[in-house]
Each structure stands twice: as C-alpha cells, then as structure tokens.
Scaffold this active site. Structure first.
Site, mmCIF file in Angstrom:
data_model
loop_
_atom_site.group_PDB
_atom_site.id
_atom_site.type_symbol
_atom_site.label_atom_id
_atom_site.label_comp_id
_atom_site.label_asym_id
_atom_site.label_seq_id
_atom_site.Cartn_x
_atom_site.Cartn_y
_atom_site.Cartn_z
ATOM 1 N N HIS A 81 -2.299 -0.313 -2.973
ATOM 2 C CA HIS A 81 -2.466 0.952 -2.259
ATOM 3 C C HIS A 81 -1.823 0.797 -0.891
ATOM 4 O O HIS A 81 -1.465 -0.310 -0.476
ATOM 5 C CB HIS A 81 -3.946 1.323 -2.136
ATOM 6 C CG HIS A 81 -4.553 1.764 -3.431
ATOM 7 N ND1 HIS A 81 -4.307 3.003 -3.993
ATOM 8 C CD2 HIS A 81 -5.381 1.121 -4.298
ATOM 9 C CE1 HIS A 81 -4.956 3.110 -5.144
ATOM 10 N NE2 HIS A 81 -5.609 1.988 -5.355
ATOM 11 N N GLU A 119 -4.593 10.831 -5.487
ATOM 12 C CA GLU A 119 -3.737 11.963 -5.116
ATOM 13 C C GLU A 119 -3.587 12.081 -3.603
ATOM 14 O O GLU A 119 -2.488 12.385 -3.096
ATOM 15 C CB GLU A 119 -4.309 13.255 -5.700
ATOM 16 C CG GLU A 119 -3.446 14.477 -5.427
ATOM 17 C CD GLU A 119 -3.963 15.725 -6.111
ATOM 18 O OE1 GLU A 119 -3.270 16.768 -6.033
ATOM 19 O OE2 GLU A 119 -5.060 15.662 -6.721
#
Length: 482
Positions: free
Chosen positions: A224, A297
């Site tokens: 991430h 998202e």
C-alpha cells in the site's frame, strides 16, 4: 489447577472479612476490573474503615456494578458477598447481559480470619461484627452451589484468567506427541516507532535480523502507499513495499521476501515482473511475488489511479498470472491477454529461481479459481473451517494454502493479560481486542497452528501487534521444526 473464564465475565467474591478476598483479586485482576466496597467506602466517607459510610458505599457499589455489567465489562465484585439477595441481583444482571458469572468462595477457617484481623494495622473489623460475618458465611457457603453460577471456585485451587484466549489444548498435545512441519512468515503492516523516519532504516533492519534469528522463513510487507484503516491512520509513516523488500534483501541472508499482496492495479504488470525478477537476483533467489485484486478505492483516488470495476480487475489479475511467468522465462515472445498486450517480454536478468513463486491473496470463489489454475500458492484468512472450505475449491492441481492472521503471543497467561491491557485501543473491550488479535500463549498458538496445518495450510503468515514479541514467537516456531 487453572480455571479459564471468558471475557467479559462477572466474578463474585464471597467470604467473611479477613478471608483473603482483596489480596486474591489484586493478584489476579487489573485494578480497573475490581469494584471494591472498601475503596468505595473511602470515596463516600472518611476512609476505607469508615463504617458509618457503609450504606452509601454499598449503594454506590450496586450502581457501579450495574453500569459495568450493562456495558459488558469484566467486573470483579470485591465485597463480603454474604447477602443472598445482592448475589441474586448480580447474577441476574450477568445473565441479562449474556455474561458468564462465577462465585469464588473464601472458606478461610474462622480462627485464621480472627488472627489476620487482630494483626491488621488498619481496617480492623470489630470482633462482634466479624463473628456475625462468620455466622452468615456458614449459611452462604451452603447456598452458593445452588444459586445458578457457571461455577463456584475455591481460591486456593483456581487460577482465573478472565480473557479470551485461543485454546487448542488437544491440538497442542498432538503437535508435541507427533510433530509436523510448518513454515512461518512475518508480515510487516506498520512502520510507526518512536525514532520516526530518521531511525526507520535501523529499526527495519533490527526487526528483520530478529525475525531471522527467531526462525521465521519469510518476511512479507503490505503493498500500500498509505496506511490502511484496519491498521491505522492514513498519515502514519508507511514505506513503499518493493523498495523496502530491496532493503530487506541486504539486511537478511535466509528469509524469503515478498508482498502480501501487490494490488494488480498499482503498477504496469510487466514492470511489476521486472521488479520481482530484480529482487530475486539481488536477494540470491529469495523473492515471492504476491498479487491480488486490489480493494482500497480511497487509496486509488488519493493517488490519481483509476479503480476499475471488479470484473475488469479480475480480468487484469488473470492476465497478470499468465504474463508474469512468461516474463520470467527465456526469450521475448509477445503476450496477448484479455486486457494486457505486451509485444516484447524481454526480462533480463531472469530470476535466479527456476520458478519464482506466484502467490494470490484472497478467499473469494473467483480468486480461488484463478489460484487453482495459475498460482503456486493462495493466501486465505479465517478460522479452520474457512481454510477447509477454501481447500475444497482448489482442485487437483498442487497449490499451497497459506494463512494470514494477526497474532498476539504471550509467554504465559500473566504476560498475555499484560500485553492485552497495554495494547488494546481505548474504549475497546479487552475480550474483543483479544479475539481480534487471536491472543494466546505459546502453547495456545502451537495448538492453533497445528489445527491450521491439519486443515492443509503449508505456511502461516502472522502480523504481530507488538514486534517486541518476536522472541516469544520463536518458541512457537521451534515446535514445528521437525
């Protein structure tokens, strides 16, 4: 004998004065779990021995007990417990809240209670009052077994641990008697530490070295670009995954290194293949390429990336699983997939491993179907039943099952209780926190991982809420070295 209680629970202490209730409770429970009539007497009166304040103290005790149980908080009621009507009300409150309720009977001999009382410098009970309590106790101890508690315990024969622990005693015994092997991976999911970014490189190096020394087979990092909400806040320090793995390759000598897992939308897939091949060469053949559907998202939007519909992401994931082995193979043949078109798959140097492992993250039916067709391993979540269900969907092709979980390991129950109290977020019930991190002692975790192994798991990846527990995990890992 050890008696384990679920958390939350209600523990009613019953016995005459000077029978040892307060000392016993203080040795076994955190102070904030104990509701003490003595302490409340000091709150509403001139001190703990202010007998004139007893009525107000007991009225306040009933209010506090009702409020704590109403919020489903573990409550240890430290008072005489000789009033049957009060005990009945406490038990009913526990039942209404869906909580376990036990009584602990302090049947200390009368002469011992009198001796202790005489030797007290403070809170000495008047002799006639203690005699009355002893008489009342003679009646109460006969009533307790029939009042409907989950158990009536003897303090000298019980060690109460009021926390939810992973408990797999039978499986732990099986591992001791007939050991099986299991691989262990450490997942790094957070990079916050007191030294801040200036000390981050040294901290990561130390964690990696400790993980190798503890016996971990692999180190994985989340892919991430900012911290995910399940772990922390978006603005917390968070390192880019593949760059971090390159650094770890230089800090370690043995562990495999991979992402758990790389979102398939985050990079050009051919570029991802080049990155993984480079890591494999520079690490001496220790790379694992984890890929997944990508779910975050908000992260896509923050970085200006499109977030395609789920069907398109599945098509992209399938293309990636087909393309990456082509990139890592010889030659430069073109690749044409559902979405990807790569005219030239030149990728040199090729990985050192003849077959660089491809791992897919996810437990959904479509993900499992793709893993069964193309991957070397699939990483799943959940309990043993969920793992068995996933295994049935993998078909006959050999695909390794791996399992990821947050895992809190304590040396023993006291150590684990302390870890839970220290690490749990504010306003989170200790039981809920313990459950969320699969809290258990080393023996508990040996049993849990044995059950996962029996369900078909070849490697367990664990995220530690406290990286200082790496050395404790070493005792778990050693149990699976056969």
């Amino acid at each position: 004998m050890e008696h384990r209680l679920p958390s939350p629970c209600v523990v009613i202490l019953a016995g005459p004065g000077a029978s040892g209730k307060s000392t016993w409770a203080a040795e076994r429970f955190a102070a904030d779990l104990i509701v003490s009539s003595d302490r409340l007497r000091a709150l509403v009166g001139a001190g703990e021995d202010d007998i004139a304040a007893s009525a107000d103290a007991f009225a306040l005790l009933d209010v506090v007990v009702r409020q704590r149980i109403g919020r489903r908080l573990t409550t240890v009621i430290d008072t005489l417990g000789l009033d049957a009507e009060r005990r009945r009300r406490w038990l009913e409150l526990a039942r209404d809240a869906g909580m376990a309720c036990v009584a602990v009977a302090f049947d200390t001999p009368a002469e011992e209670c009198r001796r202790r009382n005489r030797e007290r410098a403070e809170k000495r009970i008047p002799a006639d009052a203690l005699t009355s309590q002893l008489r009342s106790w003679a009646v109460a101890k006969k009533e307790l077994p029939g009042e409907g508690y989950d158990d009536v315990l003897e303090p000298t024969a019980a060690r109460v641990v009021p926390t939810v622990f992973v408990e797999s005693t039978a499986a732990q015994a099986r591992q001791s008697e007939a050991p099986v092997g299991l691989r262990f991976g450490l997942q790094l999911s957070s990079y916050t530490h007191p030294a801040g970014r200036a000390g981050m490189a040294e901290w990561v190096r130390q964690v990696a070295e400790r993980a190798e020394a503890a016996g971990f087979d692999a180190i994985y990092v989340m892919d991430h670009f900012r911290q995910i909400p399940q772990v922390g806040r978006a603005w917390e320090d968070f390192l880019e995954s593949w760059t971090t793995l390159g650094y770890l390759a230089a800090c370690t000598t043995r562990v495999r290194l991979g992402t758990l897992v790389s979102g398939i939308t985050y990079r050009n897939v051919a570029h991802l293949g080049k990155i993984a091949a480079t890591l494999d060469v520079l690490s001496g053949g220790r790379a694992v390429c984890g890929v997944g559907l990508a779910w975050f998202e908000a992260e896509h939007k923050a970085y200006g990336w499109p977030f395609p519909p789920v069907g398109e992401r599945y098509a992209l994931l399938e293309d990636a699983l087909r393309l990456l082995p082509v990139l890592w193979g010889p030659g430069n043949k073109p690749f044409h997939g559902k979405l990807l078109d790569v005219p030239d798959t030149t990728c040199y140097p090729r990985p050192l491993q003849e077959h660089l492992p491809l791992l897919v993250g996810g437990s959904g039916p479509r993900t499992l179907r793709l893993a069964a067709r193309y991957a070397d391993a699939v990483n799943v979540f959940g309990d043993v039943a969920a793992v068995r269900k996933a295994a049935t969907r993998l078909g006959d092709r050999p695909v390794e099952l791996t399992h990821l979980s947050t895992t809190l390991v304590g040396k023993d129950h006291e150590d684990l209780d302390q870890l839970i109290r220290t690490l749990r977020p504010r306003n989170v019930n200790p039981a809920k926190y313990a459950e969320s991190v699969n809290a258990g002692t080393t023996d508990d975790q040996i049993g849990r991982f044995r059950e996962l192994s029996e369900a078909g798991v070849a490697e367990v990846m664990i995220s530690l809420p406290d990286l200082d527990t790496i050395d404790t995990v070493a005792d778990v890992i050693s149990a699976f070295r056969v």
